[in-house]
Motif scaffolding. Structure first.
Motif, short mmCIF file in Angstrom:
data_model
loop_
_atom_site.label_atom_id
_atom_site.label_comp_id
_atom_site.label_asym_id
_atom_site.label_seq_id
_atom_site.Cartn_x
_atom_site.Cartn_y
_atom_site.Cartn_z
N LYS A 387 0.90 -0.67 0.19
CA LYS A 387 -0.08 0.19 -0.08
C LYS A 387 0.94 1.30 -0.31
O LYS A 387 0.61 2.23 -0.39
CB LYS A 387 -1.78 -0.03 1.06
CG LYS A 387 -0.44 -0.69 2.50
CD LYS A 387 -1.75 0.20 3.98
CE LYS A 387 -0.46 0.02 4.85
NZ LYS A 387 -1.56 -0.29 5.86
N GLN A 388 2.06 1.37 0.57
CA GLN A 388 2.51 2.59 0.59
C GLN A 388 3.61 2.30 -0.71
O GLN A 388 3.43 3.85 -1.26
CB GLN A 388 3.72 2.24 1.53
CG GLN A 388 3.44 1.40 3.05
CD GLN A 388 4.33 1.54 3.90
OE1 GLN A 388 6.13 0.51 3.37
NE2 GLN A 388 4.72 1.89 5.48
N VAL A 390 2.17 1.53 -3.27
CA VAL A 390 0.81 2.14 -4.12
C VAL A 390 0.91 3.64 -4.54
O VAL A 390 0.55 3.84 -5.00
CB VAL A 390 -0.07 1.24 -3.96
CG1 VAL A 390 -1.31 1.54 -4.70
CG2 VAL A 390 -0.40 0.01 -4.07
N HIS A 391 1.03 3.43 -2.74
CA HIS A 391 0.14 5.79 -2.74
C HIS A 391 1.10 6.32 -3.20
O HIS A 391 1.20 7.33 -3.98
CB HIS A 391 0.02 6.54 -1.33
CG HIS A 391 0.00 6.32 -0.83
ND1 HIS A 391 -0.81 7.93 -1.11
CD2 HIS A 391 1.36 8.38 -0.12
CE1 HIS A 391 -0.80 8.91 -0.67
NE2 HIS A 391 0.34 9.19 -0.32
N LYS A 392 2.94 6.07 -3.09
CA LYS A 392 4.18 6.78 -3.44
C LYS A 392 3.49 6.76 -4.80
O LYS A 392 3.78 7.90 -5.59
CB LYS A 392 5.25 6.79 -3.52
CG LYS A 392 6.11 7.23 -3.20
CD LYS A 392 7.50 6.62 -2.90
CE LYS A 392 8.83 8.01 -3.32
NZ LYS A 392 8.42 9.27 -2.91
N ASN A 394 0.98 6.41 -6.83
CA ASN A 394 0.15 7.00 -7.51
C ASN A 394 0.39 8.84 -7.71
O ASN A 394 0.13 9.61 -8.95
CB ASN A 394 -1.34 6.38 -6.01
CG ASN A 394 -2.56 7.46 -7.28
OD1 ASN A 394 -2.60 7.22 -8.17
ND2 ASN A 394 -2.48 8.61 -6.64
N GLU A 395 0.99 9.16 -6.84
CA GLU A 395 1.28 10.59 -6.31
C GLU A 395 2.89 11.24 -7.98
O GLU A 395 2.31 11.91 -8.50
CB GLU A 395 2.58 10.93 -5.31
CG GLU A 395 1.41 11.33 -3.88
CD GLU A 395 2.77 10.97 -2.94
OE1 GLU A 395 3.45 10.79 -2.61
OE2 GLU A 395 1.42 11.07 -1.78
N ASP A 402 -2.42 -3.11 -5.50
CA ASP A 402 -2.07 -4.03 -4.46
C ASP A 402 -3.07 -4.77 -3.82
O ASP A 402 -3.56 -4.89 -4.00
CB ASP A 402 -1.89 -2.92 -3.09
CG ASP A 402 -2.47 -3.22 -1.66
OD1 ASP A 402 -1.87 -5.17 -1.40
OD2 ASP A 402 -2.68 -3.06 -0.49
#
Length: 458
Positions: A387-388, A390-392, A394-395, A402
């Motif tokens: 999830k980390q 994916v989030h980074k 995505n930015e 995930d």
């Protein structure tokens, strides 16, 4: 007149883009625009007719012209690298060909398409599907085929309905397609899992589960598995069918990407099933047009009536218009040429993706190596959360998935990333994997900087 009407069209589009006109707004009258642009009414009418052809506006007799929808400006294809979307490549969808088929279906069937149709599906479509399935080594009669509103509907019904073996529990690969997990949870069914890797499943473990856990059916994705990309060998498929027969277990075979298999000798489980033990599910969403919401399921004869009863409670009948158009498309011979093209597209993309992973990912990172299909998975270091990542990413406008939602709770892994090649551009793949590699390295180094018992909130 030609340049003036184009000028009017551009001005109307500008007003839509700026928000001066919104969905449902009434456009200025022909008389108003003729005065505003110092032109004839015919010029304005020409501009409005062209906008209507582009489906930007629509006319209401004696009332004027109205906006269909706001003009949407899509971001540049280079702005987003999409390893997330799992629908077919939009550039490869046969829109024009299928439009002809829809028009012909309306002309040919008329009343039949717009009244209640056969609950089992149009007989003409089922005949074409039976013929088509022979190419996949699935030999069956139209009478055993039921048309459903997408494969998810079929799975939901199969989870809920009783089976002839009188058993109640469901076995699924781990990980697997999250839609079956959702149906199991919503209907509060009991599910068991069996671990799957690119090396396959433990057949001894499978036999133990079949023998001891009252398994109604085993849901499998035997070719180009979602999310792993794994494909079973023919010998494994044959052995699984034999075990299912021995322990009175049904198999639900989701062969949604079987058409993409470059191995002509690879057969479905259905071909090893002489007794009606395998329920074969064929979706057209990933290889064709997902918006049709048409899939088919091949059922044992004794399960057809119960299945139709459960389907009746869900939607009575699937879209007759979609069925009629698909039947004409299959009959016309257009489908094989479409399949040939997309097989090459997806095989090429998968090859590029694997080359990029080999070249750019750290040596200790493991990833699956399917020969085609949509999906490839990457196993992150144990100290890096999916999830980390994916989030980074995505930015940075890089979209990945995930895979933790594709596990039952007791099997859940938080370090698995799924990549889909279906809608990413070929020329973006290497750049996307390069950014992914940097992201993994960033979190790996950041975690290793702290002692093992340090709680990191990413």
């Amino acid at each position: 007149m030609s340049s003036k009407y184009v000028e009017i069209m551009e001005e109307m589009k500008h007003r839509l883009a700026s928000g001066a006109l919104t969905a449902g707004s009434k456009l200025p009258s022909v008389r108003q625009l003729a005065a505003e642009f110092s032109c004839s009414k015919n010029t304005v009418i020409k501009a409005y007719e062209e906008l209507e052809k582009e489906h930007v506006i629509y006319a209401v007799p004696k009332s004027g012209y109205f906006v269909v929808n706001e003009v949407q400006h899509a971001p540049s294809e280079n702005d987003v690298i999409d390893f997330l979307s799992a629908g077919p490549d939009k550039k490869e969808m046969p829109y024009v060909d299928f439009q002809h088929c829809m028009n012909q279906a309306i002309e040919q069937y008329k009343e039949e398409l717009f009244t209640y149709s056969d609950q089992q599906g149009l007989s003409s479509l089922r005949a074409q599907v039976a013929k088509y399935l022979q190419n996949l080594q699935v030999f069956t009669r139209p009478e055993r085929i039921v048309v459903v509103s997408g494969s998810q509907q079929a799975l939901h019904l199969l989870v809920s309905m009783p089976f002839p073996n009188g058993k109640s529990n469901i076995l699924i690969e781990q990980p697997t397609y999250f839609g079956i997990i959702e149906s199991i949870h919503l209907q509060q069914a009991t599910a068991f899992g069996i671990e799957l890797s690119m090396e396959g499943i433990d057949l001894d473990r499978l036999e133990y589960i079949f023998r001891n856990n009252d398994i109604k059916f085993f849901y499998m994705i035997p070719r180009f598995h979602n999310p792993l990309g794994h494909s079973y060998s023919n010998s494994e498929k044959k052995k699984i069918v034999e075990l299912a027969e021995t322990y009175d277990v049904y198999i639900v075979e989701d062969d949604f990407l079987g058409d993409l298999d470059p191995n002509a000798k690879a057969d479905p489980l259905f071909s090893f099933d002489p007794s009606g033990r395998v329920i074969y599910l064929k979706s057209f969403s990933k290889i064709f047009l997902p918006g049709l919401r048409v899939a088919t399921v091949v059922l044992p004869t004794l399960m057809i009536d119960p299945f139709l009863r459960y389907k009746f409670s869900a939607d009575f009948t699937s879209s007759a218009l979609s069925q009629g158009a698909l039947e004409i498309y299959l009959k016309s011979g257009m489908f094989p040429s479409h399949l040939k093209k997309i097989k090459e597209v997806y095989q090429t993309k998968m090859h590029i993706l694997q080359e990029a992973c080999d070249l750019l990912l750290p040596a200790h990172i493991h990833f699956s190596k399917p020969t085609s299909g949509f999906y490839l998975t990457i196993r992150l270091p144990e100290n890096v959360m999916a999830k980390q990542v994916v989030h980074k990413l995505n930015e940075e406008h890089i979209l990945v998935d995930d895979a933790s939602r594709m596990f039952l709770p007791e099997y859940k892994k938080d370090n698995l990333i799924r990549l889909s090649i279906s809608q990413v551009n070929e020329n973006q793949i290497k750049r996307g994997i390069e950014r992914l590699a940097h992201c993994i390295d960033f979190f790996n180094r950041r975690k290793n900087h702290f002692p093992p018992n340090y709680k990191f909130l990413g």
